[in-house]
Design a protein around this motif. Sequence first.
Motif, PDB file in Angstrom:
ATOM      1  N   ARG A  19       0.948  -1.107  -0.016  1.00 31.50           N
ATOM      2  CA  ARG A  19      -0.093  -0.008  -0.114  1.00 31.50           C
ATOM      3  C   ARG A  19       0.851   1.366  -0.076  1.00 31.50           C
ATOM      4  O   ARG A  19       1.618   1.297   0.909  1.00 31.50           O
ATOM      5  N   LEU A  20       0.732   2.136  -1.150  1.00 30.14           N
ATOM      6  CA  LEU A  20       1.415   3.452  -1.050  1.00 30.14           C
ATOM      7  C   LEU A  20       0.638   4.396  -0.518  1.00 30.14           C
ATOM      8  O   LEU A  20      -0.587   4.348  -0.737  1.00 30.14           O
ATOM      9  N   SER A  21       1.430   5.103  -0.087  1.00 31.00           N
ATOM     10  CA  SER A  21       0.539   6.676   0.344  1.00 31.00           C
ATOM     11  C   SER A  21       1.332   7.778   0.006  1.00 31.00           C
ATOM     12  O   SER A  21       2.544   7.646  -0.404  1.00 31.00           O
ATOM     13  N   CYS A  22       0.726   8.939  -0.214  1.00 28.88           N
ATOM     14  CA  CYS A  22       1.230  10.077  -0.831  1.00 28.88           C
ATOM     15  C   CYS A  22       0.500  11.110   0.029  1.00 28.88           C
ATOM     16  O   CYS A  22      -0.803  11.465  -0.154  1.00 28.88           O
ATOM     17  N   VAL A  23       1.186  12.238   0.404  1.00 29.94           N
ATOM     18  CA  VAL A  23       0.622  13.471   1.130  1.00 29.94           C
ATOM     19  C   VAL A  23       1.125  14.634   0.452  1.00 29.94           C
ATOM     20  O   VAL A  23       2.312  14.834   0.417  1.00 29.94           O
ATOM     21  N   VAL A  24       0.162  15.496   0.136  1.00 29.72           N
ATOM     22  CA  VAL A  24       0.262  16.666  -0.749  1.00 29.72           C
ATOM     23  C   VAL A  24       0.019  17.625   0.087  1.00 29.72           C
ATOM     24  O   VAL A  24      -0.669  18.122   0.841  1.00 29.72           O
ATOM     25  N   SER A  25       1.397  18.581   0.425  1.00 31.60           N
ATOM     26  CA  SER A  25       1.386  19.567   1.029  1.00 31.60           C
ATOM     27  C   SER A  25       1.194  20.824   0.456  1.00 31.60           C
ATOM     28  O   SER A  25       1.558  20.891  -0.848  1.00 31.60           O
ATOM     29  N   GLY A  26       0.867  21.958   0.946  1.00 34.27           N
ATOM     30  CA  GLY A  26       0.842  23.003   0.369  1.00 34.27           C
ATOM     31  C   GLY A  26      -0.623  23.429   0.176  1.00 34.27           C
ATOM     32  O   GLY A  26      -1.667  22.822   0.608  1.00 34.27           O
ATOM     33  N   ASN A  43      14.077   0.599 -18.300  1.00 37.93           N
ATOM     34  CA  ASN A  43      13.225   0.428 -19.537  1.00 37.93           C
ATOM     35  C   ASN A  43      13.385   1.562 -20.431  1.00 37.93           C
ATOM     36  O   ASN A  43      13.172   1.467 -21.511  1.00 37.93           O
ATOM     37  N   GLN A  44      13.536   2.621 -19.824  1.00 39.84           N
ATOM     38  CA  GLN A  44      13.385   3.936 -20.524  1.00 39.84           C
ATOM     39  C   GLN A  44      12.181   4.304 -21.411  1.00 39.84           C
ATOM     40  O   GLN A  44      12.079   5.160 -22.210  1.00 39.84           O
ATOM     41  N   ARG A  45      11.236   3.697 -21.021  1.00 37.34           N
ATOM     42  CA  ARG A  45       9.904   3.964 -21.484  1.00 37.34           C
ATOM     43  C   ARG A  45       9.411   5.266 -20.507  1.00 37.34           C
ATOM     44  O   ARG A  45       9.887   5.450 -19.499  1.00 37.34           O
ATOM     45  N   GLU A  46       8.507   5.957 -21.283  1.00 36.00           N
ATOM     46  CA  GLU A  46       8.194   7.025 -20.532  1.00 36.00           C
ATOM     47  C   GLU A  46       7.118   6.703 -19.265  1.00 36.00           C
ATOM     48  O   GLU A  46       6.714   5.338 -19.314  1.00 36.00           O
ATOM     49  N   ARG A  47       6.739   7.463 -18.435  1.00 35.30           N
ATOM     50  CA  ARG A  47       5.887   7.112 -17.401  1.00 35.30           C
ATOM     51  C   ARG A  47       4.684   6.507 -17.774  1.00 35.30           C
ATOM     52  O   ARG A  47       3.937   6.965 -18.631  1.00 35.30           O
ATOM     53  N   GLU A  48       4.229   5.524 -16.864  1.00 35.46           N
ATOM     54  CA  GLU A  48       2.948   4.867 -17.295  1.00 35.46           C
ATOM     55  C   GLU A  48       1.991   5.359 -16.363  1.00 35.46           C
ATOM     56  O   GLU A  48       2.235   5.225 -15.110  1.00 35.46           O
ATOM     57  N   PHE A  49       0.676   5.615 -16.783  1.00 33.59           N
ATOM     58  CA  PHE A  49      -0.458   5.991 -15.887  1.00 33.59           C
ATOM     59  C   PHE A  49      -0.732   4.704 -15.211  1.00 33.59           C
ATOM     60  O   PHE A  49      -0.943   3.718 -15.892  1.00 33.59           O
ATOM     61  N   VAL A  50      -0.977   4.857 -13.829  1.00 32.97           N
ATOM     62  CA  VAL A  50      -1.422   3.730 -13.166  1.00 32.97           C
ATOM     63  C   VAL A  50      -2.870   3.845 -12.591  1.00 32.97           C
ATOM     64  O   VAL A  50      -3.683   3.132 -12.716  1.00 32.97           O
ATOM     65  N   ALA A  51      -3.252   5.129 -12.021  1.00 27.73           N
ATOM     66  CA  ALA A  51      -4.323   5.298 -11.364  1.00 27.73           C
ATOM     67  C   ALA A  51      -4.554   6.688 -10.921  1.00 27.73           C
ATOM     68  O   ALA A  51      -3.624   7.257 -10.772  1.00 27.73           O
ATOM     69  N   GLY A  67      -8.245  -4.377 -11.605  1.00 28.40           N
ATOM     70  CA  GLY A  67      -8.776  -5.576 -10.899  1.00 28.40           C
ATOM     71  C   GLY A  67      -7.862  -5.832  -9.926  1.00 28.40           C
ATOM     72  O   GLY A  67      -8.055  -6.686  -9.040  1.00 28.40           O
ATOM     73  N   ARG A  68      -6.553  -5.539  -9.864  1.00 29.74           N
ATOM     74  CA  ARG A  68      -5.579  -5.742  -8.974  1.00 29.74           C
ATOM     75  C   ARG A  68      -5.438  -4.545  -8.189  1.00 29.74           C
ATOM     76  O   ARG A  68      -4.848  -4.781  -6.741  1.00 29.74           O
ATOM     77  N   PHE A  69      -5.109  -3.105  -8.473  1.00 30.95           N
ATOM     78  CA  PHE A  69      -5.015  -2.146  -7.821  1.00 30.95           C
ATOM     79  C   PHE A  69      -6.013  -1.273  -7.412  1.00 30.95           C
ATOM     80  O   PHE A  69      -6.949  -1.306  -8.268  1.00 30.95           O
ATOM     81  N   ALA A  70      -6.025  -0.470  -6.352  1.00 29.32           N
ATOM     82  CA  ALA A  70      -7.417   0.204  -6.077  1.00 29.32           C
ATOM     83  C   ALA A  70      -6.745   1.744  -5.257  1.00 29.32           C
ATOM     84  O   ALA A  70      -5.970   1.569  -4.526  1.00 29.32           O
ATOM     85  N   ILE A  71      -7.311   2.599  -5.922  1.00 30.74           N
ATOM     86  CA  ILE A  71      -6.752   3.898  -5.717  1.00 30.74           C
ATOM     87  C   ILE A  71      -8.042   4.675  -4.469  1.00 30.74           C
ATOM     88  O   ILE A  71      -9.224   4.455  -4.879  1.00 30.74           O
ATOM     89  N   ALA A  72      -7.491   5.279  -3.454  1.00 32.89           N
ATOM     90  CA  ALA A  72      -8.361   6.056  -2.651  1.00 32.89           C
ATOM     91  C   ALA A  72      -7.934   7.318  -2.356  1.00 32.89           C
ATOM     92  O   ALA A  72      -6.696   7.297  -2.329  1.00 32.89           O
ATOM     93  N   VAL A  80      -3.494  10.643  -0.870  1.00 27.16           N
ATOM     94  CA  VAL A  80      -3.876   9.660  -2.035  1.00 27.16           C
ATOM     95  C   VAL A  80      -3.163   8.352  -1.544  1.00 27.16           C
ATOM     96  O   VAL A  80      -1.979   8.189  -1.159  1.00 27.16           O
ATOM     97  N   TYR A  81      -3.911   7.224  -1.614  1.00 28.35           N
ATOM     98  CA  TYR A  81      -3.265   5.707  -1.454  1.00 28.35           C
ATOM     99  C   TYR A  81      -3.401   4.965  -2.628  1.00 28.35           C
ATOM    100  O   TYR A  81      -4.353   5.255  -3.673  1.00 28.35           O
ATOM    101  N   LEU A  82      -2.524   3.950  -2.845  1.00 33.11           N
ATOM    102  CA  LEU A  82      -2.665   3.019  -3.807  1.00 33.11           C
ATOM    103  C   LEU A  82      -2.467   1.655  -3.056  1.00 33.11           C
ATOM    104  O   LEU A  82      -1.421   1.212  -2.631  1.00 33.11           O
ATOM    105  N   GLN A  83      -3.732   1.013  -3.146  1.00 28.73           N
ATOM    106  CA  GLN A  83      -3.475  -0.595  -2.732  1.00 28.73           C
ATOM    107  C   GLN A  83      -3.275  -1.385  -3.898  1.00 28.73           C
ATOM    108  O   GLN A  83      -3.910  -1.412  -4.672  1.00 28.73           O
ATOM    109  N   MET A  84      -2.241  -1.998  -3.762  1.00 30.27           N
ATOM    110  CA  MET A  84      -1.624  -2.937  -5.010  1.00 30.27           C
ATOM    111  C   MET A  84      -1.573  -4.506  -4.339  1.00 30.27           C
ATOM    112  O   MET A  84      -0.818  -4.851  -3.568  1.00 30.27           O
ATOM    113  N   ASN A  85      -2.627  -5.141  -5.106  1.00 34.90           N
ATOM    114  CA  ASN A  85      -2.521  -6.590  -4.500  1.00 34.90           C
ATOM    115  C   ASN A  85      -2.191  -7.458  -5.993  1.00 34.90           C
ATOM    116  O   ASN A  85      -2.189  -6.746  -7.069  1.00 34.90           O
ATOM    117  N   SER A  86      -1.954  -8.824  -5.683  1.00 35.18           N
ATOM    118  CA  SER A  86      -1.533  -9.897  -6.759  1.00 35.18           C
ATOM    119  C   SER A  86      -0.368  -9.261  -7.350  1.00 35.18           C
ATOM    120  O   SER A  86      -0.456  -9.111  -8.685  1.00 35.18           O
TER     121      SER A  86
END
Length: 123
Positions: A19-26, A43-51, A67-72, A80-86
């Motif tokens: 589970r990732l967390s991110c706090v936005v201050s400001g 990989n050198q690919r550009e950033r991939e959109f996740v959620a 179906g595997r990740f959930a954002i809240a 903001v949180y990112l729950q990453m399963n499987s």
Amino acid sequence: QVRLVESGGGLVQAGESLRLSCVVSGTFDELRSMGWFRQDPGNQREREFVAAITKNSVTNYGDSVKGRFAIAGDFAENTVYLQMNSLKPEDTAVYYCACVGREEGGIGVDSYWGQGTQVTVTS
């Protein structure tokens, strides 16, 4: 000044969760959305959109994580949180938090980025 700080990355085995967390201050006049992107440095690919999630609770996911990740999001706390399963080895990347909004007293809408947190999934 807007600052995004991610936490929760780490090393896990395939099939496990993180589970990732991110706090936005400001201070924002308007914070429209918060979300996550990822990039594999090898990989050198550009950033991939996740959620992403809007302040109206509309969510959107990249095809590879549906179906595997959930954002809240908590727009009262600007977190903001990112729950990453499987998790899979191909999920290995640096995960970046991002938000879109207008800073207090600002003129236009901008996007802001965190420094990233490493997620490594072993097989």
